[in-house]
Each structure stands twice: as structure tokens, then as C-alpha cells.
Motif scaffolding. Structure first.
Motif, mmCIF file in Angstrom:
data_model
loop_
_atom_site.group_PDB
_atom_site.id
_atom_site.type_symbol
_atom_site.label_atom_id
_atom_site.label_comp_id
_atom_site.label_asym_id
_atom_site.label_seq_id
_atom_site.Cartn_x
_atom_site.Cartn_y
_atom_site.Cartn_z
ATOM 1 N N MET A 10 53.749 -15.640 81.337
ATOM 2 C CA MET A 10 53.819 -15.925 79.914
ATOM 3 C C MET A 10 55.084 -15.341 79.301
ATOM 4 N N MET A 11 55.796 -14.513 80.073
ATOM 5 C CA MET A 11 56.994 -13.834 79.583
ATOM 6 C C MET A 11 58.056 -13.828 80.674
ATOM 7 N N THR A 12 59.322 -13.791 80.253
ATOM 8 C CA THR A 12 60.434 -13.656 81.187
ATOM 9 C C THR A 12 60.733 -12.174 81.402
ATOM 10 N N ALA A 13 61.587 -11.880 82.364
ATOM 11 C CA ALA A 13 61.993 -10.496 82.614
ATOM 12 C C ALA A 13 62.641 -9.899 81.365
ATOM 13 N N GLY A 14 63.515 -10.655 80.719
ATOM 14 C CA GLY A 14 64.165 -10.170 79.509
ATOM 15 C C GLY A 14 63.180 -9.867 78.392
ATOM 16 N N GLU A 15 62.190 -10.725 78.226
ATOM 17 C CA GLU A 15 61.171 -10.501 77.192
ATOM 18 C C GLU A 15 60.345 -9.258 77.501
ATOM 19 N N VAL A 16 60.021 -9.051 78.775
ATOM 20 C CA VAL A 16 59.266 -7.851 79.156
ATOM 21 C C VAL A 16 60.095 -6.605 78.883
ATOM 22 N N ASN A 17 61.375 -6.630 79.245
ATOM 23 C CA ASN A 17 62.240 -5.473 78.992
ATOM 24 C C ASN A 17 62.304 -5.149 77.502
ATOM 25 N N LEU A 19 59.999 -5.885 75.243
ATOM 26 C CA LEU A 19 58.687 -5.366 74.856
ATOM 27 C C LEU A 19 58.559 -3.892 75.261
ATOM 28 N N LEU A 20 58.985 -3.565 76.479
ATOM 29 C CA LEU A 20 58.915 -2.178 76.935
ATOM 30 C C LEU A 20 59.743 -1.254 76.049
ATOM 31 N N LYS A 21 60.903 -1.716 75.605
ATOM 32 C CA LYS A 21 61.731 -0.897 74.709
ATOM 33 C C LYS A 21 60.990 -0.579 73.416
ATOM 34 N N SER A 22 60.221 -1.552 72.925
ATOM 35 C CA SER A 22 59.554 -1.341 71.637
ATOM 36 C C SER A 22 58.238 -0.569 71.754
ATOM 37 N N VAL A 23 57.450 -0.814 72.799
ATOM 38 C CA VAL A 23 56.133 -0.161 72.892
ATOM 39 C C VAL A 23 56.122 1.079 73.777
ATOM 40 N N HIS A 81 51.732 -11.735 82.878
ATOM 41 C CA HIS A 81 50.787 -12.765 83.317
ATOM 42 C C HIS A 81 49.485 -12.828 82.514
ATOM 43 N N ALA A 82 49.040 -11.689 81.967
ATOM 44 C CA ALA A 82 47.803 -11.687 81.180
ATOM 45 C C ALA A 82 48.095 -11.746 79.692
ATOM 46 N N GLY A 83 49.345 -11.517 79.321
ATOM 47 C CA GLY A 83 49.744 -11.550 77.923
ATOM 48 C C GLY A 83 50.278 -10.200 77.491
ATOM 49 N N PRO A 84 51.132 -10.216 76.487
ATOM 50 C CA PRO A 84 51.846 -9.003 76.087
ATOM 51 C C PRO A 84 51.012 -8.017 75.273
ATOM 52 N N ASP A 85 49.857 -7.638 75.777
ATOM 53 C CA ASP A 85 49.026 -6.636 75.111
ATOM 54 C C ASP A 85 49.374 -5.273 75.700
ATOM 55 N N ALA A 86 50.083 -4.471 74.927
ATOM 56 C CA ALA A 86 50.575 -3.175 75.410
ATOM 57 C C ALA A 86 49.451 -2.193 75.720
ATOM 58 N N LEU A 87 48.206 -2.512 75.356
ATOM 59 C CA LEU A 87 47.093 -1.599 75.575
ATOM 60 C C LEU A 87 46.459 -1.727 76.958
ATOM 61 N N SER A 88 46.987 -2.577 77.818
ATOM 62 C CA SER A 88 46.530 -2.619 79.215
ATOM 63 C C SER A 88 46.830 -1.266 79.838
ATOM 64 N N VAL A 89 45.895 -0.752 80.643
ATOM 65 C CA VAL A 89 46.069 0.584 81.220
ATOM 66 C C VAL A 89 45.742 0.607 82.706
ATOM 67 N N THR A 90 46.366 1.526 83.399
ATOM 68 C CA THR A 90 46.102 1.743 84.815
ATOM 69 C C THR A 90 44.715 2.344 84.970
ATOM 70 N N THR A 91 43.912 1.780 85.866
ATOM 71 C CA THR A 91 42.621 2.391 86.183
ATOM 72 C C THR A 91 42.623 2.994 87.578
ATOM 73 N N ASN A 92 43.548 2.552 88.418
ATOM 74 C CA ASN A 92 43.652 3.092 89.768
ATOM 75 C C ASN A 92 45.045 2.806 90.304
ATOM 76 N N LEU A 93 45.600 3.766 91.059
ATOM 77 C CA LEU A 93 46.875 3.549 91.735
ATOM 78 C C LEU A 93 46.920 4.441 92.965
ATOM 79 N N ASN A 94 47.055 3.816 94.124
ATOM 80 C CA ASN A 94 47.158 4.534 95.405
ATOM 81 C C ASN A 94 48.526 4.251 96.000
ATOM 82 N N ILE A 95 49.190 5.298 96.467
ATOM 83 C CA ILE A 95 50.529 5.116 97.003
ATOM 84 C C ILE A 95 50.663 5.828 98.343
ATOM 85 N N ASN A 96 51.403 5.182 99.234
ATOM 86 C CA ASN A 96 51.769 5.781 100.515
ATOM 87 C C ASN A 96 53.284 5.862 100.566
#
Length: 152
Positions: A10-17, A19-23, A81-96
Motif C-alpha cells: 500500500m506504500m512505496t519505500a519513499g512513503e515508508v521512509n 512516515l518513519l521520519k514523522s512517527v 502491507h497492512a496499512g500505515p497505522d503506526a500503532l502496530s507493535v512487535t509481539t515476538n522477535l527471535n534472532i540468530n
């Protein structure tokens, strides 16, 4: 690897960048360390422009810096992909952590494994160096807030 069918950004890379600057202005503060490079159906590519601020003793990019890149990859996928709702949050993240990463551009190739109404599951392959070797691999889940009245 196949992606979930029917995923259209729903957004391009530029639009996401932008949005990130503002939120999330504290992400990059005065320096553009983390950026969205590409958004495509079912995923994205994010980059950490790592310098001496990201290094731990021994000249290795720190785990928290790579973990942040993984989390940003998931955030960019859910926003684009789900829409520019800045309130989406991480619920789990596993890293190796697989091998040492040195300062320079480090790319995260993120793929959505499942996008539902309430959750998005993703994986990210973090690569660096002249040969693009995997330095870390992560999987995670983002919680997507319910749509509010009047929101599309």
C-alpha cells in the motif's frame, strides 16, 4: 521461497521512509542509519548504514543494532502491507547471529510469511560484506491494531 499470495504493498519505500521520519523520529535522530530500500509484494529490503556508533569492541556491529534492523524490517512490512497505522507493535522477535558484521551497509531482506487481520508473521535474512553473507536471521510477529471507524 514463496510468499503469501495476494500481498500488494500500500506504500512505496519513499512513503515508508517519510512516515518513519514523522512517527518515529528518534530512530535516525541526526543520521540516516536505518532506511527502507525497497518495498515489493510480500516483503521489503531495509538497510543499516553501520558506522563506529554501531560497533562493539573488536570492530563487530553490535547485536542490538542488528536486532533493531530486524525489527525495523518487520515494521516496514506491516506498515507497507497492512496499512500505515503506526500503532502496530512487535509481539515476538527471535534472532540468530550467524557471523561477524563489520561497519558498512547491512541489508535486511524481509519476507511476510502470513498476514492476517490481527497478526503478521515475517522472517528476515540480514546480509553484509562484499559477498552478501548472512550475518543474522530473525523471525517475528507484529500485532496489527483493529481498524477504527472510518478507517479503510
Amino acid at each position: 521461497m514463496p510468499v503469501q499470495a495476494g500481498l500488494t504493498p500500500m506504500m512505496t519505500a519513499g512513503e515508508v521512509n517519510e512516515l518513519l521520519k514523522s512517527v518515529y523520529p528518534q530512530l535516525n535522530d541526526k543520521f540516516p542509519f536505518y532506511e527502507t530500500v525497497d518495498v515489493f509484494p510480500g516483503g521489503c529490503t531495509v538497510r543499516l548504514n553501520a558506522d563506529e556508533r554501531h560497533l562493539r569492541p573488536g570492530g563487530t556491529v553490535s547485536g542490538p543494532s542488528l536486532f533493531t534492523l530486524a525489527d525495523i524490517g518487520g515494521y516496514v512490512c506491516v506498515l507497507s502491507h497492512a496499512g500505515p497505522d503506526a500503532l502496530s507493535v512487535t509481539t515476538n522477535l527471535n534472532i540468530n547471529f550467524v557471523r561477524k558484521a563489520e561497519a558498512g551497509p547491512i541489508d535486511g531482506h524481509c519476507r511476510i510469511l502470513k498476514l492476517g487481520r490481527a497478526l503478521m508473521v515475517f522472517e528476515i535474512d540480514i546480509v553484509a560484506g562484499p559477498d552478501g553473507q548472512t550475518v543474522a536471521h530473525a523471525t517475528g510477529t507484529y500485532s496489527i491494531p483493529p481498524k477504527r471507524v472510518g478507517q479503510v
